[in-house]
Enzyme design. Sequence first.
Site, short mmCIF file in Angstrom:
data_model
loop_
_atom_site.label_atom_id
_atom_site.label_comp_id
_atom_site.label_asym_id
_atom_site.label_seq_id
_atom_site.Cartn_x
_atom_site.Cartn_y
_atom_site.Cartn_z
N ARG A 108 0.73 -1.27 0.01
CA ARG A 108 0.15 0.07 0.02
C ARG A 108 0.84 1.27 -0.05
O ARG A 108 0.39 2.34 -0.74
CB ARG A 108 -0.88 0.11 1.21
CG ARG A 108 -2.26 -0.77 1.10
CD ARG A 108 -3.12 -0.86 2.14
NE ARG A 108 -4.37 -1.26 1.87
CZ ARG A 108 -5.36 -1.56 2.59
NH1 ARG A 108 -4.89 -1.34 4.06
NH2 ARG A 108 -6.52 -2.19 2.33
N LYS A 110 -12.65 -9.26 9.70
CA LYS A 110 -13.72 -8.29 9.95
C LYS A 110 -15.20 -8.95 9.75
O LYS A 110 -15.81 -8.62 8.70
CB LYS A 110 -13.49 -7.23 9.14
CG LYS A 110 -12.20 -6.37 9.63
CD LYS A 110 -12.07 -5.48 8.35
CE LYS A 110 -10.51 -4.92 8.24
NZ LYS A 110 -9.99 -4.38 6.91
N GLY A 157 -5.73 -5.15 2.73
CA GLY A 157 -4.33 -4.88 3.31
C GLY A 157 -3.61 -6.31 3.90
O GLY A 157 -2.33 -6.54 3.36
N GLY A 167 -12.34 -4.00 1.82
CA GLY A 167 -13.82 -3.67 2.01
C GLY A 167 -14.33 -2.82 1.14
O GLY A 167 -15.30 -2.60 0.56
P1 ADP Z 1 -8.10 -7.75 4.85
O1 ADP Z 1 -7.13 -6.81 5.37
O2 ADP Z 1 -7.39 -8.45 3.37
O3 ADP Z 1 -9.28 -7.22 4.09
P2 ADP Z 1 -9.02 -8.85 7.10
O4 ADP Z 1 -8.41 -7.50 7.92
O5 ADP Z 1 -10.52 -8.85 7.26
O6 ADP Z 1 -8.36 -8.86 5.63
O7 ADP Z 1 -8.55 -10.06 8.02
C1 ADP Z 1 -7.20 -10.44 7.93
C2 ADP Z 1 -6.84 -11.40 9.07
O8 ADP Z 1 -7.79 -12.39 9.49
C3 ADP Z 1 -5.54 -11.85 9.05
O9 ADP Z 1 -4.55 -11.17 10.28
C4 ADP Z 1 -5.72 -13.32 9.46
O10 ADP Z 1 -4.86 -13.76 10.60
C5 ADP Z 1 -7.26 -13.26 10.01
N1 ADP Z 1 -7.82 -14.58 10.06
C6 ADP Z 1 -8.03 -15.23 9.03
N2 ADP Z 1 -8.69 -16.44 9.40
C7 ADP Z 1 -8.83 -16.45 10.86
C8 ADP Z 1 -9.49 -17.34 11.83
N3 ADP Z 1 -9.98 -18.46 11.18
N4 ADP Z 1 -9.50 -16.68 12.90
C9 ADP Z 1 -8.96 -15.71 13.27
N5 ADP Z 1 -8.47 -14.97 12.65
C10 ADP Z 1 -8.18 -15.08 11.28
MG MG Z 2 -6.93 -6.27 7.48
#
Ligand code: ADP
Ligand code: MG
Length: 390
Positions: free
Chosen positions: A36, A193, A345, A368
């Site tokens: 980013r 999230k 991210g 998101g």
């Molecule tokens: P992005 O940043 O790509 O939009 P998010 O911020 O929603 O994605 O989620 C990313 C996080 O989700 C990662 O840090 C990962 O460790 C966590 N994650 C993925 N699967 C699980 C799970 N089963 N339990 C807890 N955390 C999880």
């Molecule tokens: Mg994230």
Amino acid sequence: MSVIRMTDLSLDGKRVLIREDLNVPVANGKVTSDARIRAALPTIRAALEANAAVMLMSHLGRPTEGQCDEEFSLQPVADRLGELLDREVPLVGDWIDGVDIEPGEVVLLENVRFLEGEKANDVELSRKMAALCDIYVMDAFGTAHRAQASTYGVAEYAPVASAGPLLVAELAALGKALEEPARPMVAIVGGSKVSTKLTVLDALANIVDVLIVGGGIANTFIAANGHGVGKSLYEPDLLDTARALVTGGEGRAGIPVPSDVVVADEFSADASATNKAVEAVSADELILDIGPDTSTRFAAILKSAGTIIWNGPVGVFEFDQFGNGTKALAEAVAASDAYSIAGGGDTLAAIDKYGVADGISYISTGGGAFLEFVEGKTLPAVAMLEKRAS
Ligand code: ADP
Ligand code: MG
């Protein structure tokens, strides 16, 4: 989209406040994935070359609003940005009442979420931000779906409010890619999230043909099917929503729920990983990844997709033993002939970790925001820029 573009303005000698999305993963005071930051570089360089006094704003993580918390300081981002620009980028802690800066200089303002009123789009805070500049530039595509003081309110009151090159490029590229998507269209939605993303799924289910779920979102579907998920991350308030989604209906996406998972008895880097059927998770375990059978099944779906959109890792990929699901899907996306778009991210961090960037057609900085864009919504921050341009 009719907005004022930063590239159409004269920035010479002007105070330019740029909202970027520099919300990157940080571990032990170091940025672990700088995708980013690199995406924001052309905008920052262009403003500096035009002789602007450049003030950069961003959020990082989810601190308790109104409190300065070292853990969420942008200092590691300032350090990395300095390396990439090959010049010092000072981090300004106390900035809301005025920033001391000359044309041709660049500073990074400390985490906007340390300020009370950021998330609520507080009018007074927004006015103070606006008073810092001659020109406001919204360039944070990854945060354009949130109407907050630094993304929305400030644009209302700034003397001039414009769209930055990254924001413009993201909207154009995604718009074009989604004009007439090749079918079947498959979405992967994972991550942590859960409540915000689960509500997007309802709209996505009208658009895509298959919705692959992972992470805390998949755990919610597993629980909705009546299986125990122990201490896993999931959203107990959204079980009915998940059930309604799985039931589907005319023109609605199919949602294949994981049949096996990887569990641990604690959330830690050295927890040992055990494969289990979804029915077999016990009360003191956490589901931290999708299992190998599920990965194989999902990879086959991705192989025959025409278009893939991916946001959210399907497991805790930061710990290698819980990264196999995310790795398998990342490789399947990259190997597929589908037009693929990925963003978010942590998703970008996973793409870096597994070295699959070359196999993905378009990589967005938004997670998101990109899901909401796919839904066909006008992003609030963009709506404000349109309003200011009219
Ligand atoms: P992005 O940043 O790509 O939009 P998010 O911020 O929603 O994605 O989620 C990313 C996080 O989700 C990662 O840090 C990962 O460790 C966590 N994650 C993925 N699967 C699980 C799970 N089963 N339990 C807890 N955390 C999880
Ligand atoms: Mg994230």
